[in-house]
Design an enzyme around this catalytic site. Structure first.
Site, short mmCIF file in Angstrom:
data_model
loop_
_atom_site.label_atom_id
_atom_site.label_comp_id
_atom_site.label_asym_id
_atom_site.label_seq_id
_atom_site.Cartn_x
_atom_site.Cartn_y
_atom_site.Cartn_z
N ASP A 1 -9.22 38.31 20.29
CA ASP A 1 -7.76 38.26 21.08
C ASP A 1 -8.95 37.46 22.55
O ASP A 1 -9.78 38.46 22.78
CB ASP A 1 -7.03 39.37 21.30
N HIS B 1 -4.41 36.65 20.53
CA HIS B 1 -3.37 36.95 21.37
C HIS B 1 -2.31 36.02 21.45
O HIS B 1 -1.51 35.19 21.46
CB HIS B 1 -3.94 36.45 23.51
N SER C 1 2.01 42.44 24.93
CA SER C 1 0.84 42.05 25.89
C SER C 1 1.29 42.91 27.43
O SER C 1 0.85 43.95 27.47
CB SER C 1 0.60 40.62 26.45
#
Length: 422
Positions: A348, A379, A213
């Site tokens: 996501d 995610h 991320s």
């Protein structure tokens, strides 16, 4: 007359339960329909959609990394919901997460800050026999003690990798800040310090760069900032990053996929981290933070408000646009020349579909880039399992290590790899 009425009641009463049963059945059917739609139970499973150039290296990597090209099967009952995958990752990280033992290192920075990272030695010999270290950058506000990081580190150790995990500045609740600065969206200073320490301490080691991320943005930005940063780096893997904070800004204010709600929740978490260090951040003599308005921080409901009022000022950016422009890897990622795997999920809820044109276009133009887009995973979820309960190890963990192994084998046996292709 009364006899006739009594007869009518006797005639109608058996039909009343039937009518109510029909209403119950319709209600149950409606609920089931909503469940099926919200859980995407009718959605098929599939292998990741791969975008890359037709090169010798890419052929070898895809052939040597079957988990990347085989069907990804999430848990049947809930695994096709990106929201539930994301929620489970956010709440528990991973199930039955191990607790790898490592050493915490402290690195003084030039501005008075103290970077920390945890070092985990391999639990076996790597398949190539070489000394290889994974340098890992976690997601926003994360550190080495998060369950998904612990699971990945433990799995990598068992595959023969040393692991170094950056603890984002200010993320560890029991470590005080030593300067009025904490981690930001794209600051690479601490990650660079950790990598430099690894290179000096283990002069024979080669590096695998991994980012999750926000950590994917930092890792890719670090490699693209300076060609020297790619020395001794075998490859890089980025999972679930958004590539451009400026382009993501507008999508985070939309209610599509509940993105505005996620924005609020992440902003609330950031407020807690910032306020836990209020004495260090705002109590010291800091010319950059003297204009920060804490009252606006308390009332902030989005990451953008926090970034504009607090985060951009750590590095003296004049505007939110300037902060997002300079801290996004989209302006640096094209400078990466080592093998680069970019992984995202179609469901996501944090990364809008429009942002995925960035990695797809990059993979179409650059020979060293593979872009893998899964149908499911949410995610940083990517849970696997049969029906209800997920497995401890995720698809994401397997893909990263499998890809890293393939790159290591390629570098070790390049002549043989060429002959096999021919």
């Amino acid at each position: 007359m009364s006899a006739q009425l009594e007869a009518d009641v006797r005639t109608m009463s058996p039909e009343m339960p039937a009518m109510f049963d029909g209403m119950k059945l319709a209600a149950v059917a409606a609920v089931l329909y909503v469940i099926v739609r919200s859980l995407n139970l009718k959605c098929p499973t599939a292998a990741a959609d791969i975008t890359c150039q037709d090169t010798l290296l890419n052929h070898y990597l895809l052939k040597s990394c079957p988990v990347l090209t085989k069907e990804y099967i999430p848990p049947l009952l809930w695994g096709k919901s990106g929201h539930l995958q994301t929620a489970l990752y956010g709440k528990i990280g991973r199930v039955k997460s191990p607790k790898p033992c490592g050493l915490r290192k402290f690195l003084p920075m030039q501005d008075g800050a103290t970077a920390t990272f945890d070092l985990f030695e391999p639990q076996g010999v790597h398949s190539t026999g070489d000394d290889i270290t994974m340098v890992i950058c976690p997601g926003i506000g994360n550190h080495s003690e998060k369950h998904y990081i612990r699971t990945f580190v433990d799995y990598s150790q068992k595959q023969g990798y040393r692991c170094a995990v950056l603890n984002h500045l200010g993320a560890l609740p029991n470590i005080e800040l030593t300067s009025p600065r904490m981690f930001t969206y794209g600051c690479t200073w601490e990650f660079s310090a950790m990598v430099g320490f690894i290179k000096r301490t283990f002069p024979q080691t080669q590096l695998i760069v991994v980012g999750f991320s926000l950590g994917g943005n930092i890792a890719c930005k670090y490699l693209g900032e300076n060609p020297a940063n790619q020395e001794r780096v075998l490859c890089c893997v980025s999972v679930c990053q958004g590539y451009s904070a400026l382009r993501a800004q507008e999508t985070f204010l939309q209610w599509d996929q509940c993105r505005r709600l996620y924005n609020f929740l992440m902003a609330d978490n950031m407020k807690k981290i910032i306020l836990s260090h209020r004495g260090s951040l705002f109590g010291m003599n800091s010319s950059r933070m003297e204009f920060a308005d804490l009252s606006r921080l308390y009332t902030a409901t989005s990451l953008m408000q926090i970034d504009d009022n607090i985060m951009r000022k750590f590095h003296g950016h004049n505007s939110l646009k300037e902060y997002y422009e300079k801290e996004s890897c989209v302006h640096y990622i094209h400078n990466i020349s080592v093998p680069l795997l970019l992984v995202n999920s179609s469901d996501d809820p944090l990364v809008h579909q429009s942002l995925l044109t960035i990695p797809r276009t990059l993979a179409e133009k650059k020979q060293n880039v593979i872009f893998a887009l899964t149908l499911h995973g949410g995610h940083l979820g990517f849970f696997e399992g049969a029906v209800l309960f997920p497995q401890p190890l995720s698809w994401m963990d397997k893909v990263i290590v499998s890809y890293a192994n393939a790159v290591c084998q390629w570098e070790k046996h390049k002549p043989q790899c060429h002959q096999q292709k021919e």
